[in-house]
Design a protein around this motif. Structure first.
Motif, PDB file in Angstrom:
ATOM      1  N   TYR A 123       0.906  -1.576  -0.176  1.00  0.00           N
ATOM      2  CA  TYR A 123      -0.033  -0.170  -0.062  1.00  0.00           C
ATOM      3  C   TYR A 123       0.804   1.492   0.208  1.00  0.00           C
ATOM      4  CZ  TYR A 123      -4.001  -2.903   1.103  1.00  0.00           C
ATOM      5  OH  TYR A 123      -5.468  -3.875   1.361  1.00  0.00           O
ATOM      6  N   VAL A 124       0.051   2.373  -0.607  1.00  0.00           N
ATOM      7  CA  VAL A 124       1.455   3.647  -0.844  1.00  0.00           C
ATOM      8  C   VAL A 124      -0.096   4.439   0.011  1.00  0.00           C
ATOM      9  CG1 VAL A 124       1.449   5.432  -1.801  1.00  0.00           C
ATOM     10  CG2 VAL A 124       2.628   3.861  -2.445  1.00  0.00           C
ATOM     11  N   VAL A 125       0.314   5.126   1.019  1.00  0.00           N
ATOM     12  CA  VAL A 125      -0.498   6.141   1.974  1.00  0.00           C
ATOM     13  C   VAL A 125       0.141   7.219   1.790  1.00  0.00           C
ATOM     14  CG1 VAL A 125      -1.007   7.294   3.869  1.00  0.00           C
ATOM     15  CG2 VAL A 125      -1.727   4.643   3.414  1.00  0.00           C
ATOM     16  N   ARG A 126      -0.564   8.012   0.406  1.00  0.00           N
ATOM     17  CA  ARG A 126       0.314   9.882   0.254  1.00  0.00           C
ATOM     18  C   ARG A 126      -0.470  10.715   1.354  1.00  0.00           C
ATOM     19  NH1 ARG A 126      -1.263  11.599  -5.155  1.00  0.00           N
ATOM     20  NH2 ARG A 126      -1.109  14.426  -5.478  1.00  0.00           N
ATOM     21  N   GLU A 127      -0.192  11.961   1.453  1.00  0.00           N
ATOM     22  CA  GLU A 127      -0.261  12.836   2.273  1.00  0.00           C
ATOM     23  C   GLU A 127      -1.416  13.854   0.479  1.00  0.00           C
ATOM     24  OE1 GLU A 127      -1.918  16.390   3.635  1.00  0.00           O
ATOM     25  OE2 GLU A 127      -0.573  16.176   2.178  1.00  0.00           O
ATOM     26  N   ASN A 128      -2.121  14.409   1.346  1.00  0.00           N
ATOM     27  CA  ASN A 128      -2.975  14.432  -0.328  1.00  0.00           C
ATOM     28  C   ASN A 128      -3.155  16.633   0.150  1.00  0.00           C
ATOM     29  OD1 ASN A 128      -4.364  13.462  -1.921  1.00  0.00           O
ATOM     30  ND2 ASN A 128      -6.153  12.371  -0.826  1.00  0.00           N
ATOM     31  N   VAL A 129      -2.794  16.772   1.311  1.00  0.00           N
ATOM     32  CA  VAL A 129      -3.742  18.326   1.176  1.00  0.00           C
ATOM     33  C   VAL A 129      -2.349  19.197   1.172  1.00  0.00           C
ATOM     34  CG1 VAL A 129      -4.673  19.711   2.321  1.00  0.00           C
ATOM     35  CG2 VAL A 129      -5.403  17.859   2.168  1.00  0.00           C
ATOM     36  N   GLU A 130      -1.043  19.113   1.966  1.00  0.00           N
ATOM     37  CA  GLU A 130       0.170  19.956   1.904  1.00  0.00           C
ATOM     38  C   GLU A 130       1.143  20.112   1.093  1.00  0.00           C
ATOM     39  OE1 GLU A 130       1.542  19.561   6.386  1.00  0.00           O
ATOM     40  OE2 GLU A 130      -0.704  20.111   6.505  1.00  0.00           O
ATOM     41  N   ASP A 131       2.477  20.144   1.067  1.00  0.00           N
ATOM     42  CA  ASP A 131       3.165  19.858   0.247  1.00  0.00           C
ATOM     43  C   ASP A 131       3.866  21.516  -0.827  1.00  0.00           C
ATOM     44  OD1 ASP A 131       5.520  18.866  -1.219  1.00  0.00           O
ATOM     45  OD2 ASP A 131       5.060  17.323  -0.783  1.00  0.00           O
ATOM     46  N   THR A 132       3.328  21.075  -1.897  1.00  0.00           N
ATOM     47  CA  THR A 132       3.435  21.884  -3.255  1.00  0.00           C
ATOM     48  C   THR A 132       1.735  21.823  -3.868  1.00  0.00           C
ATOM     49  OG1 THR A 132       4.341  20.465  -4.701  1.00  0.00           O
ATOM     50  CG2 THR A 132       6.066  22.169  -4.120  1.00  0.00           C
ATOM     51  N   TYR A 133       0.647  21.092  -3.238  1.00  0.00           N
ATOM     52  CA  TYR A 133       0.146  20.988  -3.874  1.00  0.00           C
ATOM     53  C   TYR A 133      -0.985  22.264  -3.547  1.00  0.00           C
ATOM     54  CZ  TYR A 133       0.560  16.780  -6.502  1.00  0.00           C
ATOM     55  OH  TYR A 133       1.660  16.011  -7.088  1.00  0.00           O
ATOM     56  N   GLY A 134      -0.404  23.076  -3.126  1.00  0.00           N
ATOM     57  CA  GLY A 134      -0.882  23.990  -3.142  1.00  0.00           C
ATOM     58  C   GLY A 134      -1.358  25.111  -3.919  1.00  0.00           C
ATOM     59  N   GLY A 135      -0.066  24.670  -4.587  1.00  0.00           N
ATOM     60  CA  GLY A 135       0.072  25.382  -5.953  1.00  0.00           C
ATOM     61  C   GLY A 135       0.205  26.798  -5.745  1.00  0.00           C
ATOM     62  N   ILE A 136       0.823  27.714  -4.605  1.00  0.00           N
ATOM     63  CA  ILE A 136       1.492  28.700  -4.331  1.00  0.00           C
ATOM     64  C   ILE A 136       2.481  29.401  -5.239  1.00  0.00           C
ATOM     65  CG2 ILE A 136       1.367  30.536  -2.556  1.00  0.00           C
ATOM     66  CD1 ILE A 136      -0.041  28.102  -0.704  1.00  0.00           C
ATOM     67  N   GLU A 137       2.507  29.637  -6.325  1.00  0.00           N
ATOM     68  CA  GLU A 137       3.058  29.921  -6.859  1.00  0.00           C
ATOM     69  C   GLU A 137       3.605  31.216  -7.239  1.00  0.00           C
ATOM     70  OE1 GLU A 137       2.868  26.904 -10.052  1.00  0.00           O
ATOM     71  OE2 GLU A 137       4.454  26.238  -9.279  1.00  0.00           O
ATOM     72  N   HIS A 138       4.940  31.678  -6.829  1.00  0.00           N
ATOM     73  CA  HIS A 138       5.079  33.693  -8.104  1.00  0.00           C
ATOM     74  C   HIS A 138       6.096  33.800  -9.189  1.00  0.00           C
ATOM     75  CE1 HIS A 138       2.906  33.785  -3.884  1.00  0.00           C
ATOM     76  NE2 HIS A 138       2.200  34.545  -4.877  1.00  0.00           N
ATOM     77  N   ARG A 139       5.892  34.550  -9.469  1.00  0.00           N
ATOM     78  CA  ARG A 139       6.806  34.404 -10.208  1.00  0.00           C
ATOM     79  C   ARG A 139       7.734  36.154  -9.753  1.00  0.00           C
ATOM     80  NH1 ARG A 139       7.308  36.641 -16.930  1.00  0.00           N
ATOM     81  NH2 ARG A 139       8.895  36.527 -17.333  1.00  0.00           N
ATOM     82  N   LEU A 140       9.007  36.003  -8.853  1.00  0.00           N
ATOM     83  CA  LEU A 140       9.948  36.721  -8.533  1.00  0.00           C
ATOM     84  C   LEU A 140      11.094  37.852  -9.522  1.00  0.00           C
ATOM     85  CD1 LEU A 140      10.467  34.120  -4.905  1.00  0.00           C
ATOM     86  CD2 LEU A 140       9.204  35.601  -5.892  1.00  0.00           C
ATOM     87  N   THR A 141      10.910  37.587 -10.295  1.00  0.00           N
ATOM     88  CA  THR A 141      11.839  38.366 -10.976  1.00  0.00           C
ATOM     89  C   THR A 141      11.705  37.442 -12.273  1.00  0.00           C
ATOM     90  OG1 THR A 141      14.048  36.642 -11.276  1.00  0.00           O
ATOM     91  CG2 THR A 141      14.087  38.372  -9.041  1.00  0.00           C
ATOM     92  N   PRO A 142      11.873  38.371 -13.238  1.00  0.00           N
ATOM     93  CA  PRO A 142      11.814  38.208 -14.624  1.00  0.00           C
ATOM     94  C   PRO A 142      12.280  36.736 -15.229  1.00  0.00           C
ATOM     95  CG  PRO A 142      12.986  40.976 -15.006  1.00  0.00           C
ATOM     96  CD  PRO A 142      12.929  39.645 -13.937  1.00  0.00           C
ATOM     97  N   ASP A 143      13.640  36.523 -14.418  1.00  0.00           N
ATOM     98  CA  ASP A 143      14.113  35.022 -14.548  1.00  0.00           C
ATOM     99  C   ASP A 143      13.488  33.915 -13.502  1.00  0.00           C
ATOM    100  OD1 ASP A 143      15.317  35.990 -16.351  1.00  0.00           O
ATOM    101  OD2 ASP A 143      17.345  36.593 -15.471  1.00  0.00           O
TER     102      ASP A 143
END
Ligand code: NAD
Length: 491
Positions: A123-143
């Motif tokens: 069995y695989v038990v995967r955390e489902n809510v946290e981590d990068t899956y908030g999809g909280i992303e930003h472009r901080l500079t042009p690069d």
């Protein structure tokens, strides 16, 4: 309890309606529909097309909240246009924090491992809510772009406890924690620490931990070594699909998303638009997910009977076209009809599921909370602000930048201690071989003593912002005297 238990049903898009129909026909033959009423809800492509970016109607949400269980086929995620994955939205909206998947060798499904006589059953038990899956992303500079990875102690406790409780309920005697705590000492380190902490409540279960890259290699070399693996969200996502490949592909991997109140049972594969509407789809993944659902509501006997019939059917060579097996493939409908006909039969080449004496149906529909539940673990921690990490857009050399920043903070309680670029220290020491990008982190720490609250760091930020483009600001803190921030590489 009313005569029948209600379950929300979303057939989904593409092959979804075909495989859902196939599963319901098997449920009907097995007597499930005498106890369960499936209420169809509107979700997926049609709702997205009608302009609802959630991909589900208010009525669908109401029904799911009232029943606490959703059985769903695959749904497409609109590309572009702002619509987020409905699959991720569902798990997060309803707090279905644990993803449980079972990977087992199925008779009649030829894989590298079945040919080599290596049984796979874990069995695989995967955390489902946290981590990068908030999809909280930003472009901080042009690069430069960032994605926020959030790992919390309550989130880690919830998923680790779920893994141990499930292992106990299923008679599994070893749980493995997969992680990358050697690199991500605070996030994955916490996940591992809490795994060890929670394991103390389950002394009868053996534990081990393994770094995620080694885990992937071990799974390919010796999949029979594992019984249950608990993982953070993104690592769990990748390992789940790797594991599906070990047992013949996504068509055989069931998935349950379990929350304290609401649970979602779904096929893990997508909508397979290339074969939709052609009676070619394999309903096994959705059926196996349905069996986890039946066990979840106490229909353990019926679930075991259906599982044994599925195993017998595959073993006797009846399979859909995606399966590498003996004999000619059959269509979705014929495959489901064969399973319905074989109810009561058991596989002969492998051990079937143990059939309990009776079903014991029980499910308590959720009580809608009046406020969101606040989860906290560490309530008595002494925290003190000791500086700030300020991220800047700049193309100055580290030496020039340091000179400017040192002048700037002369009249503040802080001194410049480190400049790092993409996590690597470039000042006060560093290597000329380290290539730079136009976004860097400058760390200020207290010259001496303490400051009260974060006010002084905000004043410092204002001074820096007068001269530089600030891309991010993080006050850094000590927690019971332990730094709550990582060192730069090379520091
Ligand atoms: P997919 O899983 O739909 O298809 C990949 C390949 O596997 C295709 O060749 C397909 O024919 C085959 N396949 C998948 N399920 C099968 C089955 N049950 N029987 C036989 N063959 C099967 O992945 P994709 O093409 O990347 O995605 C298509 C759509 O599905 C996308 O819109 C994606 O967002 C969505 N999706 C949804 C879910 C979900 O609802 N949980 C999961 C993954 C992808």
């Amino acid at each position: 309890m009313p005569d029948k238990l209600t379950i929300a049903l979303a057939p989904g898009d593409g092959i979804g309606p075909e495989i859902t129909k196939a599963c319901l026909s098997i449920f009907q033959a097995a007597g499930v529909l005498d106890h369960v009423e499936f209420t169809e809800v509107d979700m997926g492509r049609k709702v997205f097309n009608d302009g609802d970016t959630r991909g589900m109607t208010d009525e669908a949400v109401e029904i799911i909240e009232a029943t606490g269980i959703l059985y769903k086929g695959p749904m497409g995620t609109p590309i572009g246009g702002g619509g987020k994955s409905i699959n991720v939205t569902l798990r997060k909206t309803f707090g279905a924090f644990a993803n449980l998947r079972h990977f087992q060798t199925l008779p009649g499904v030829e894989t590298v491992y079945s040919r080599a006589g290596v049984p796979v059953d874990f069995y695989v038990v995967r955390e489902n809510v946290e981590d990068t899956y908030g999809g909280i992303e930003h472009r901080l500079t042009p690069d430069a772009y960032t994605a926020k990875r959030i790992i919390t102690t309550p989130g880690c406790d919830q998923i680790n406890r779920f893994a141990f409780e499930t292992a106990k309920a299923f008679g599994i005697d070893r749980v493995t924690c997969g992680h990358k705590a050697n690199i991500m000492k605070m996030t994955d380190g916490t996940f591992l620490d809490r795994f060890k902490f929670i394991s103390q409540d389950f002394p009868e279960i053996e534990t081990e931990d393994v770094i995620i890259d080694a885990l992937c290699m071990n799974l390919v070399l010796r999949p029979d070594k594992y019984k249950m693996i608990v993982l953070t969200n993104l690592q769990g996502d990748i390992v789940s699909d790797l594991a599906a490949g070990l047992v013949g592909g996504l068509g055989f991997a069931p998935s349950a998303n379990i929350g304290d109140q609401i649970s979602i049972f779904e096929a893990v594969h997508g909508t397979a638009p290339d074969i939709a509407g052609q009676d070619l789809a394999n309903p096994t993944s959705l059926l196996l997910s349905g069996l986890i659902m039946l066990r979840h509501i106490g229909m353990r006997k019926t679930a075991a009977i259906i599982e044994n019939s599925l195993l017998y059917t595959l073993e006797s060579g009846v399979h859909t076209g995606d399966v590498k097996g003996k004999g000619e493939p059959v269509g979705t409908k014929a495959f489901a009809a064969a399973i319905a006909q074989n109810l009561g039969k058991n596989p002969e080449t492998i051990e079937g599921a143990a059939v309990p004496a009776s079903d014991d149906i029980s499910h308590t529909p959720p009580v809608r909370p009046s406020v969101n539940l606040m989860m906290t673990t560490h309530e008595q921690v002494q925290t003190t602000v000791c500086g700030a990490d300020i991220f800047l857009e700049t193309t100055l050399t580290p030496l020039d930048l340091a000179a400017k920043l040192q002048r700037l903070c002369e009249t503040t309680p802080f001194k410049l201690t480190v400049i790092s670029n993409r996590g690597t220290q470039v000042w006060p020491t560093g290597s000329p071989y380290t290539e730079l990008v136009n976004e860097c982190c400058v760390r200020f720490e207290l010259k001496e003593g303490t400051v009260i609250g974060q006010g002084p760091t905000v004043h410092l930020l204002a001074k820096v912002a007068e001269k530089f483009t600030v891309t991010e600001f993080i006050p850094i803190r000590m927690y019971d005297g332990v730094p709550g921030f990582s060192l730069a590489q090379g520091q």
